[in-house]
Motif scaffolding. Sequence first.
Motif, PDB file in Angstrom:
ATOM      1  N   GLU A   1       2.176  -0.135   3.601  1.00 30.51           N
ATOM      2  CA  GLU A   1       1.363  -1.193   3.835  1.00 30.51           C
ATOM      3  C   GLU A   1       0.178  -1.020   3.059  1.00 30.51           C
ATOM      4  O   GLU A   1      -0.218   0.095   2.428  1.00 30.51           O
ATOM      5  CB  GLU A   1       1.143  -1.232   5.212  1.00 30.51           C
ATOM      6  CG  GLU A   1       0.242  -0.231   6.053  1.00 30.51           C
ATOM      7  CD  GLU A   1       0.001  -0.324   7.406  1.00 30.51           C
ATOM      8  OE1 GLU A   1       0.632  -1.346   7.859  1.00 30.51           O
ATOM      9  OE2 GLU A   1      -0.772   0.247   8.030  1.00 30.51           O
ATOM     10  N   ASP A   2      -0.731  -1.817   3.142  1.00 33.59           N
ATOM     11  CA  ASP A   2      -2.149  -1.977   2.253  1.00 33.59           C
ATOM     12  C   ASP A   2      -3.097  -1.732   3.511  1.00 33.59           C
ATOM     13  O   ASP A   2      -2.971  -2.030   4.466  1.00 33.59           O
ATOM     14  CB  ASP A   2      -2.387  -3.232   1.395  1.00 33.59           C
ATOM     15  CG  ASP A   2      -1.373  -3.270   0.140  1.00 33.59           C
ATOM     16  OD1 ASP A   2      -1.125  -1.994  -0.409  1.00 33.59           O
ATOM     17  OD2 ASP A   2      -0.774  -4.415  -0.173  1.00 33.59           O
ATOM     18  N   ALA A   3      -4.287  -1.205   3.106  1.00 33.66           N
ATOM     19  CA  ALA A   3      -5.427  -1.039   3.993  1.00 33.66           C
ATOM     20  C   ALA A   3      -6.660  -1.615   3.315  1.00 33.66           C
ATOM     21  O   ALA A   3      -7.046  -1.463   2.021  1.00 33.66           O
ATOM     22  CB  ALA A   3      -5.519   0.168   4.351  1.00 33.66           C
ATOM     23  N   LEU A   4      -7.685  -2.464   4.041  1.00 25.46           N
ATOM     24  CA  LEU A   4      -8.718  -2.967   3.467  1.00 25.46           C
ATOM     25  C   LEU A   4      -9.959  -2.113   4.106  1.00 25.46           C
ATOM     26  O   LEU A   4      -9.981  -2.017   5.534  1.00 25.46           O
ATOM     27  CB  LEU A   4      -9.024  -4.234   3.810  1.00 25.46           C
ATOM     28  CG  LEU A   4     -10.497  -4.907   3.180  1.00 25.46           C
ATOM     29  CD1 LEU A   4     -10.617  -4.853   1.676  1.00 25.46           C
ATOM     30  CD2 LEU A   4     -10.283  -6.398   3.589  1.00 25.46           C
ATOM     31  N   PHE A   5     -10.824  -1.430   3.421  1.00 31.40           N
ATOM     32  CA  PHE A   5     -12.177  -0.671   3.763  1.00 31.40           C
ATOM     33  C   PHE A   5     -13.057  -1.509   3.456  1.00 31.40           C
ATOM     34  O   PHE A   5     -13.322  -2.003   2.337  1.00 31.40           O
ATOM     35  CB  PHE A   5     -12.018   0.685   3.542  1.00 31.40           C
ATOM     36  CG  PHE A   5     -11.046   1.599   4.085  1.00 31.40           C
ATOM     37  CD1 PHE A   5     -11.194   2.412   5.320  1.00 31.40           C
ATOM     38  CD2 PHE A   5      -9.766   1.613   3.730  1.00 31.40           C
ATOM     39  CE1 PHE A   5     -10.246   3.114   5.707  1.00 31.40           C
ATOM     40  CE2 PHE A   5      -8.748   2.484   4.285  1.00 31.40           C
ATOM     41  CZ  PHE A   5      -9.101   3.071   5.449  1.00 31.40           C
ATOM     42  N   LYS A   6     -14.162  -1.400   4.433  1.00 31.59           N
ATOM     43  CA  LYS A   6     -15.632  -1.949   4.210  1.00 31.59           C
ATOM     44  C   LYS A   6     -16.509  -0.987   4.014  1.00 31.59           C
ATOM     45  O   LYS A   6     -16.715   0.049   5.040  1.00 31.59           O
ATOM     46  CB  LYS A   6     -15.859  -3.177   5.070  1.00 31.59           C
ATOM     47  CG  LYS A   6     -17.089  -3.800   4.786  1.00 31.59           C
ATOM     48  CD  LYS A   6     -17.560  -4.954   5.494  1.00 31.59           C
ATOM     49  CE  LYS A   6     -17.772  -4.730   6.870  1.00 31.59           C
ATOM     50  NZ  LYS A   6     -18.236  -5.995   7.944  1.00 31.59           N
TER      51      LYS A   6
ATOM     52  N   VAL B   1     -12.764  -2.069  -0.423  1.00 32.14           N
ATOM     53  CA  VAL B   1     -11.859  -1.026  -1.038  1.00 32.14           C
ATOM     54  C   VAL B   1     -10.701  -1.317  -0.465  1.00 32.14           C
ATOM     55  O   VAL B   1     -10.427  -1.278   0.722  1.00 32.14           O
ATOM     56  CB  VAL B   1     -12.205   0.270  -1.010  1.00 32.14           C
ATOM     57  CG1 VAL B   1     -11.331   0.886  -1.620  1.00 32.14           C
ATOM     58  CG2 VAL B   1     -13.588   0.424  -1.525  1.00 32.14           C
ATOM     59  N   TRP B   2      -9.724  -1.911  -1.371  1.00 28.78           N
ATOM     60  CA  TRP B   2      -8.135  -1.993  -0.874  1.00 28.78           C
ATOM     61  C   TRP B   2      -7.321  -0.895  -1.415  1.00 28.78           C
ATOM     62  O   TRP B   2      -7.542  -0.102  -2.513  1.00 28.78           O
ATOM     63  CB  TRP B   2      -7.541  -3.216  -1.772  1.00 28.78           C
ATOM     64  CG  TRP B   2      -7.752  -4.424  -1.019  1.00 28.78           C
ATOM     65  CD1 TRP B   2      -8.866  -5.496  -1.386  1.00 28.78           C
ATOM     66  CD2 TRP B   2      -7.342  -5.099   0.082  1.00 28.78           C
ATOM     67  NE1 TRP B   2      -8.810  -6.522  -0.754  1.00 28.78           N
ATOM     68  CE2 TRP B   2      -7.971  -6.139   0.279  1.00 28.78           C
ATOM     69  CE3 TRP B   2      -6.219  -4.685   0.883  1.00 28.78           C
ATOM     70  CZ2 TRP B   2      -7.450  -7.139   1.275  1.00 28.78           C
ATOM     71  CZ3 TRP B   2      -5.615  -5.480   1.863  1.00 28.78           C
ATOM     72  CH2 TRP B   2      -6.255  -6.618   2.092  1.00 28.78           C
ATOM     73  N   LEU B   3      -6.505  -0.174  -0.656  1.00 26.80           N
ATOM     74  CA  LEU B   3      -5.859   1.145  -0.863  1.00 26.80           C
ATOM     75  C   LEU B   3      -4.330   0.943  -0.304  1.00 26.80           C
ATOM     76  O   LEU B   3      -4.089  -0.191   0.341  1.00 26.80           O
ATOM     77  CB  LEU B   3      -6.435   2.227  -0.201  1.00 26.80           C
ATOM     78  CG  LEU B   3      -7.932   2.790  -0.393  1.00 26.80           C
ATOM     79  CD1 LEU B   3      -8.461   3.732   0.512  1.00 26.80           C
ATOM     80  CD2 LEU B   3      -8.002   3.153  -1.966  1.00 26.80           C
ATOM     81  N   ALA B   4      -3.601   1.776  -0.818  1.00 23.79           N
ATOM     82  CA  ALA B   4      -2.217   1.799  -0.322  1.00 23.79           C
ATOM     83  C   ALA B   4      -2.214   2.831   0.727  1.00 23.79           C
ATOM     84  O   ALA B   4      -2.731   3.833   0.710  1.00 23.79           O
ATOM     85  CB  ALA B   4      -1.316   1.852  -1.461  1.00 23.79           C
ATOM     86  N   LYS B   5      -0.935   2.771   1.667  1.00 23.56           N
ATOM     87  CA  LYS B   5      -0.935   3.706   2.705  1.00 23.56           C
ATOM     88  C   LYS B   5       0.481   3.870   2.903  1.00 23.56           C
ATOM     89  O   LYS B   5       1.448   3.218   2.867  1.00 23.56           O
ATOM     90  CB  LYS B   5      -1.312   3.341   4.034  1.00 23.56           C
ATOM     91  CG  LYS B   5      -1.224   4.075   5.334  1.00 23.56           C
ATOM     92  CD  LYS B   5      -1.760   3.306   6.602  1.00 23.56           C
ATOM     93  CE  LYS B   5      -1.496   4.196   7.879  1.00 23.56           C
ATOM     94  NZ  LYS B   5      -1.850   3.336   9.071  1.00 23.56           N
TER      95      LYS B   5
END
Length: 356
Positions: free
Chosen positions: A261-266, A316-320
């Motif tokens: 999945e993807d993850a969004l961090f602020k 920041v969009w990252l993959a998990k």
Amino acid sequence: MRGNSFLLLLAAVLIGCITHLAAAGTPVRLRINTTHGIENARGAVADAGLNLVSEVSVTPSSQDNGRSFLPPDRFLADGEGAGATILSSSFSGWNYLFDSALYTRMAGKGMLHVYAYVPLSEPPANVAPPAAFSTVNKVGGKTGDGIEFGVPDGYMNGKGGSDTPSGVTAQLAGLMACLKYSHPSWNWFDVKAALRATASNHETGYDPRYYGYGIIDFPAANGLKDAQALPLFPPSAIALPQRGNLLRFFVNSFRQSRRVEDALFKFASPPARQVRELSLSELTALGGRLVFSGDPPPNSNVFNYRVTTDETAYFVWLAKDARGRFSRIEPYSVIGPIKLRFVVPQIYGPRLKKTD
């Protein structure tokens, strides 16, 4: 004894053939946008030692070497009709928005489009390399934001080598098709991940000043086996203007086999580049707050973040992966600063009936 020896030798040969057949994938079909660059693509397949009929086929959309060039959407339809899963366009005119506009359709059909990095106008600063496309130029040619790879003049010293952007684009497409054939369990994101992981800039991180992930190393990429052991790469994301209380993103997920999945961090301030994968606690220590994990809605690559207060933020969009590890933070992963404005919703009461 001689008869037994012959039978043993025959058995060994048959076992070897069966093993080779089991390891090989189904034929990969590469579609070239007209005949422009086609000999470089076919030469790359020959350089990799594969058969141009039974293992990797390379066909043109037309025979006129550029006069019937197809734009990406029409070329995608042409490739689908020809049964191709990888496309190549050796032409100027790259636009970073191609990836977002066609991502859902291409990813859904398991297709990749290699495109020459010869944009007609400068892309936005810090724009990500594409996910469903792959951008490339010859080393010594133009580089910049959104490029993925560089290929040296005459790479591999064989039939596919070239000293032009057109030639190396088709050559890279041919080599990618060979990687896919030799690794049938990989998807196209795995193919790109293998090339990124073995390219010259991977250890220090993405660098648009020197061909993104850098100069490719096809033999090293071809030597990798397990897709689950490939480094994890973040999605290609673009922020759109705030509409009401929604901040919208195009999220072109890098759907390699390892990703779940993807993850969004602020963040309140921009995080520094991180050249290793991270845990949730490490991201929190960097100042990040997880605000979303999962996938954009079905059949869409648009995600809406709901604004609840006035603030300036970095996203920041990252993959998990399945173990809870997150992809490293590349410069293009950081989107911001973005000034968020909370819009107070209008509240309307019941209409009063007019009385005399």
